[in-house]
Design a protein around this motif. Structure first.
Motif, short mmCIF file in Angstrom:
data_model
loop_
_atom_site.label_atom_id
_atom_site.label_comp_id
_atom_site.label_asym_id
_atom_site.label_seq_id
_atom_site.Cartn_x
_atom_site.Cartn_y
_atom_site.Cartn_z
N VAL A 77 0.88 -1.18 0.00
CA VAL A 77 0.00 0.00 0.00
C VAL A 77 0.91 1.22 0.00
O VAL A 77 1.74 1.37 0.90
CB VAL A 77 -0.92 0.02 1.23
N CYS A 78 0.78 2.07 -1.01
CA CYS A 78 1.70 3.20 -1.10
C CYS A 78 1.04 4.39 -1.79
O CYS A 78 -0.11 4.34 -2.21
CB CYS A 78 2.98 2.80 -1.82
N HIS A 79 1.83 5.46 -1.92
CA HIS A 79 1.38 6.74 -2.47
C HIS A 79 1.53 6.81 -3.99
O HIS A 79 1.33 7.88 -4.56
CB HIS A 79 2.18 7.86 -1.83
N ALA A 80 1.87 5.72 -4.62
CA ALA A 80 2.11 5.67 -6.07
C ALA A 80 3.34 6.46 -6.48
O ALA A 80 3.42 6.93 -7.61
CB ALA A 80 0.89 6.13 -6.88
N GLY A 81 4.30 6.59 -5.57
CA GLY A 81 5.61 7.10 -5.98
C GLY A 81 6.23 6.13 -6.97
O GLY A 81 6.12 4.90 -6.81
#
Length: 403
Positions: A305-309
């Motif tokens: 799960v991430c910030h789409a970096g």
């Protein structure tokens, strides 16, 4: 032997992909140097074999309003950071070029000073595109901002570049290295060299509690629970507290089959109170300020799960790990769209998603095999693209062409 000067902004996600390329060039007998506003950051990421590191001035300090989104956020990024960064870096880049005498300048796509100084001095330059967002032309539906940006870039070129030049400093006419592949990024402009992610070993913190993790539970025949990694990168500590807390709540509800590692570098999460046990000892969610991300992904992670970096996304997909992406700003909405379009993950709204929405997205990427199949397809494309050695090949060719 050729000389390569890497011009990079002081951003981990923009330096990391070039570290492996620089190391590959050095191993082939070439000389490498760097120009960056934060030399210590380059040395920390590239190690003792980094070569010469020239200091540049950086963008003046300023606060970016966290609530900005969409076109206004994009304009603010250019006005607040990218254009001032180029103006500030230009004198130091020129000093580095004159001292090191490179055959090729490798300019990060957001470090315009490298491209424009090289243009002014008549040197070939390559674009290091550590995110593929620019290939989608994010300003295509924003003509007013597009015209404003064209005017500002023209002014920047007049100040630090060749006034007679015409190349967009984001796209070298000689070589554009993209650290992705079309399997994730989709269609792109002609002439881009897709080399895939540059994934290289990094120093691993010895204090990560590996014994806390269950036996792997995300591959056939393994026992234990699947691991879910939650990370918002290194530049979002100011806005990430609410979302990290939402993720923790969603993951604790799934503790029977999931254990979570949440990266919280800003220390925004308070200890979780276990209402049933009356204590704050959270045995299902590990909250740490940093994580050996590549080593953890190599061990086996069920989902990220991430910030789409771009780096976080590519590192997950390099290992065939599906994603839940919650873009915050800058290029992240574009990258999140690429992940969803490729079928390798689910997109949620960073500012509005609650535990129910985040939990449903995590369930989807863990339970629906289609997401892992798509992630594995991108993994294979990434690894076939060549990474750092392929990028070094292209740079070597460019140096020989202009020798």
């Amino acid at each position: 032997m050729s000389r390569f000067l890497f011009v990079v902004p002081p951003l981990v996600g923009h330096i990391n992909p070039t570290v492996g390329v620089a190391a590959e060039l050095t191993a082939r007998g070439h000389l490498v140097a760097w120009a960056c506003p934060d030399p210590e950051l380059v040395l920390r990421l590239a190690g003792s074999g980094a070569g010469a590191v020239f200091a540049c001035a950086g963008a003046p300090p300023g606060e970016r309003p966290a609530e900005l989104r969409g076109p206004e956020a994009l304009k603010f990024l250019w006005e607040w950071y990218l254009l001032p960064l180029a103006e500030a870096m230009a004198p130091g880049v020129r000093t580095a070029v004159e001292a090191f005498r490179p055959d090729v300048v490798v300019a990060d796509q957001q470090a315009f000073a490298g491209a424009l100084v090289a243009e002014r001095l008549g040197l070939p330059w390559a674009t290091s595109a550590t995110t593929s967002a620019e290939f989608t032309d994010p300003l295509s539906g924003l003509p007013k901002i597009g015209r404003w940006l064209d005017e500002r870039l023209a002014g920047l070129r007049a100040a630090v570049g060749d006034p007679a030049g015409a190349a967009d400093p984001r796209f070298s006419p000689h070589l554009v290295l993209a650290f992705s592949t079309p399997e994730l990024a989709g269609d792109s402009r002609a002439g881009v060299r897709w080399v895939g992610p540059s994934i290289t070993a990094r120093p691993t913190a010895s204090d990560f509690p590996w014994e806390w993790l269950d036996a792997r539970g995300d591959a056939p025949g393994d026992t234990g629970r699947a691991t879910v990694l939650v990370t918002l990168g290194t530049a979002n500590t100011d806005v990430g507290g609410r979302f990290l807390d939402v993720c923790r709540s969603a993951l604790r509800e799934r503790a029977d089959r999931v254990q979570a590692v949440i990266v919280d570098p800003g220390g925004t999460l308070q200890p979780a109170q276990d209402e049933d046990k009356g204590d704050t000892d959270d045995k299902d969610v590990l909250v740490v300020p940093s994580v050996p991300q590549l080593a953890l992904l190599e061990r086996g992670v069920g989902a990220v799960v991430c910030h789409a970096g771009h780096n976080s996304v590519c590192e997950a997909l390099w290992h065939g790990t599906p994603l839940v992406v919650a873009p915050i700003r800058d290029d992240q909405p574009v990258v999140a769209g690429q992940v969803a379009q490729a079928g390798a993950g689910v997109r949620v709204r960073f500012g509005r998603a609650g535990a129910r929405q985040v939990g449903a997205a995590i369930d989807a990427v863990l339970d629906d095999p289609g997401y892992r199949v798509a992630a594995d397809r991108i993994r294979k494309a990434f690894r076939a693209a060549g990474g750092a050695p392929a990028a070094a090949d292209r740079l070597d060719e460019l140096a020989r062409e202009f020798r």
